[in-house]
Scaffold this motif. Structure first.
Motif, short mmCIF file in Angstrom:
data_model
loop_
_atom_site.label_atom_id
_atom_site.label_comp_id
_atom_site.label_asym_id
_atom_site.label_seq_id
_atom_site.Cartn_x
_atom_site.Cartn_y
_atom_site.Cartn_z
N TYR A 9 17.33 -13.05 15.43
CA TYR A 9 18.14 -14.27 15.38
C TYR A 9 19.61 -13.93 15.59
N SER A 10 20.02 -12.77 15.11
CA SER A 10 21.43 -12.42 15.22
C SER A 10 21.59 -10.91 15.23
N SER A 11 20.86 -10.25 16.12
CA SER A 11 20.88 -8.78 16.10
C SER A 11 20.67 -8.23 17.50
N GLN A 12 20.94 -6.93 17.61
CA GLN A 12 20.78 -6.30 18.92
C GLN A 12 19.41 -5.69 19.11
N ASN A 13 18.63 -5.56 18.04
CA ASN A 13 17.23 -5.11 18.18
C ASN A 13 16.44 -5.62 16.98
N GLU A 14 15.10 -5.38 16.98
CA GLU A 14 14.33 -5.84 15.83
C GLU A 14 13.53 -4.69 15.21
#
Ligand SMILES: Cc1ncc(C[n+]2csc(CCOP(=O)(O)OP(=O)(O)O)c2C)c(N)n1
Length: 608
Positions: free
Chosen positions: A109-114
């Protein structure tokens, strides 16, 4: 007393009730509210925004060595930044309980990776607890401190966006006085990870791990819930909630502790139910480890998606396969897309507009300004992680040599610069680069909701403090003549950018304009601007600024003609409820169609 709390507020409450003395964090969604809550509500705890996650964990670990219960909280990628101390803190152990809270972000939702940070617990050989609602978020925080002290190990507490941000009823309790005393304790072989000592400590942590495995078998939060014995689900955290919602009658092994795993208990569960499935978000963490123990679950990641956030529907669909029938309401009209955008009046827009003109390669970084990658700005050309812009621009310049001169810019926010940009800028000067670095100094950590940092002059609790001067810092790092610009003044900004791009040596521009959300920084806002509909030619130059306050309306008939008889296809409008009066559009309009209501137009704002 009971209270409705988000998972993050419950973790903060858990820290308070556990008698935590020192808490440190760097903001990052979905973890930010943990420290915000501690800062606002639990004044007995020393709280700080550290400049980055590595520092936050080091601060907490120092407090722990002095015997205080201490906590560091961060988003999942923050643990990468803190990983260096973390991996070795596993060897050092604790005095007062030490808890590292990681808030993962499935679905980005608000990140560069999961990334799935359960892997870190295994990697560092430390226990990890995973709550499945707000009550557990509070309870497991307290348990984490007890486990940390019992096993002389840092403990990880893992939340995900859905746990951190969803609210649930939580029973509040009084804070306890922790059992460990706070004092200077010297134990050089335990605290000093020289190879000779660290070798001994490695053996200790392997022995500790065996004890933790035994503990996991008895840990009451690893629970078998026996219902229908034909199907059993092994799960944890939020996945437990989704599974339980769609399959309330199946049997469950709910793991409150996801590392280490209780092998005997898992074996018991396999004996008690006919078919075992593993339902978990992201990686097959439980599945791989359960299979490595020799058990054979019927299903796991062959049924449940590996990418993105789960939800009850995905769990049901995965488990039922062809038998699945959708019972979700179908919305005929989908919601209109609302792409993220810089706010009306955002100081980043001016500098983006200027950089766009020069057609540079802008190595971007992480913050609101990354949105400059989207149309219509289309300025930011790359980004990886916090602080990466400057190093990657430097590498690009070294690869391109002369061919890249005047064309490579690193764009980085003030908070991100102080988090991880200082070293790469030092390197740029040390290794004789020619890139231009632009620090977007909006005096806050904007993207995560306006947190303080060492360049704002305020602490987490709003006390005034020393403020890093970015121009002075630039000098110290080796920039010859760092420049400051007002990004709302396009002429001035353009002039400075042009001059700095032409330099052969490293240059630094500090684009200084407070975030529009930081109202303490403004004496007052300007009056909204207006479009003179008789003059507007519908050329869309103002629209190309990407300001959410400006829209465009196609026109026909009489309206398709300006006051002085020029043809046009549409007219721009300014929404006066959104426009704070930054005057960027006023400056780009070639036809004088945008009018200022100020007696003397100010480009930008009078700041405090
Ligand atoms: C390692 C890491 N920690 C935290 C974050 C969360 N985060 C995203 S952008 C950002 C900083 C934004 O502040 P700034 O650089 O000042 O730019 P602004 O948004 O104010 O323009 C943070 C903390 C992250 N993405 N990665």
């Amino acid at each position: 007393m009971k209270k409705l709390l988000s998972g993050n507020e419950a973790i903060a409450r858990g820290a308070y009730e556990a008698g935590v003395k020192v808490a440190a964090a760097y903001p990052g969604t979905p973890s930010t509210e943990i420290m915000e809550t501690i800062g606002k509500e639990y004044k007995d705890i020393y709280a700080e925004w550290s400049p980055n996650e590595k520092v936050a964990l080091e601060v907490a670990s120092g407090a722990s060595l002095a015997g205080a219960r201490a906590m560091a909280s961060m988003k999942h990628v923050g643990v990468n930044v803190a990983a260096d101390p973390f991996m070795t803190l596993s060897y050092v152990g604790v005095n007062g309980g030490l808890v590292l809270v990681t808030c993962d972000d499935p679905e980005l939702y608000s990140s560069q990776n999961e990334q799935d940070n359960r892997n870190y617990a295994k990697f560092a050989k430390v226990p990890m607890l995973e709550p499945s609602d707000s009550q557990e978020a509070k309870d497991f925080t307290k348990l984490s401190f007890e486990i940390s002290e019992k096993f002389d190990a840092p403990v990880m507490l893992r939340s995900v966006t859905r746990i951190s941000h969803a609210k649930g009823i939580v029973k509040l309790e009084e804070p306890i006085i922790p059992p460990v005393t706070v004092e200077i304790k010297k134990d050089t072989p335990k605290y000093t990870m020289l190879p000779s000592f660290a070798r001994m400590r490695h053996k200790v942590i392997e022995e500790r791990f065996l004890k933790l495995e035994e503990f996991a078998e008895q840990f009451p939060e690893n629970k078998i819930e026996l219902n229908d014995p034909t199907i059993g689900i092994i799960t944890s955290g939020i996945s437990y909630q989704y599974s339980k919602e769609v399959f309330p009658n199946y049997s469950y092994l709910k793991l409150g502790m996801v590392w280490p795993l209780p092998k005997t208990l898992i074996g018991e569960f396999f004996k008690k139910v006919k078919k075992v499935y593993i339902i978990e978000e992201l990686d097959p963490f439980l599945e791989d480890n359960v299979r490595a123990m020799g058990f054979k679950p019927k299903g796991g990641k062959n049924l449940i998606p590996m990418c993105g956030e789960l939800n009850p529907l995905l769990v049901e669909k995965g488990m039922l396969g062809k038998k699945f029938k959708s019972h979700q309401p179908v919305f005929e009209e989908p919601l209109p897309p609302r792409p993220p955008n810089l706010c009306a009046g955002c100081p980043h827009r001016g500098i983006m507009h200027v950089l766009r003109k020069y057609k540079v390669f802008a190595a971007g970084d992480i913050g609101c300004y990354t949105l400059g990658a989207y149309p219509p700005l289309n300025v930011i050309n790359s980004n990886v992680c916090m602080g990466s812009s400057i190093g990657s621009a430097h590498g690009m310049a070294k690869a391109l040599g002369e061919a890249g001169k005047g064309k490579i810019v690193a764009v980085i926010g003030d908070s991100t610069f102080l988090h991880a940009g200082v070293h790469p800028l030092m390197n740029v000067c040390y290794n004789k680069s020619y890139i231009t670095t632009v620090i977007l100094d909006n005096r806050t950590t904007g993207m995560t909701g306006s947190q303080e940092h060492p360049g704002t002059g305020y602490t987490i609790r709003g006390e005034k403090t020393h403020m890093v001067d970015l121009i002075d810092l630039g000098h110290v790092l080796g920039i010859e003549n760092p420049r400051k610009v007002n990004p709302w003044d396009l002429e001035e900004t353009e002039k400075v950018v042009k001059e700095e791009l032409e330099k052969d040596s490293p240059s630094l521009i500090v684009s200084e304009g407070p975030c529009m959300m930081l109202r303490r920084a403004f004496k007052k806002l300007n009056k909204p601007l207006q479009v003179d509909s008789t003059k507007c030619r519908g050329c869309k130059t103002c629209i190309n600024l990407g300001c959410p306050a400006i829209s465009y309306q196609p026109v026909e008939g009489e309206m398709a003609m300006t006051g002085d008889g020029k043809k046009r296809k549409g007219i721009a409008f300014i929404d006066s409820t959104l426009c704070p009066g930054c005057h960027l559009c006023y400056q780009v309009c070639k036809f004088g169609a945008i009018q200022s209501q100020e007696e003397k137009p100010i480009f930008g704002f009078e700041t405090t």
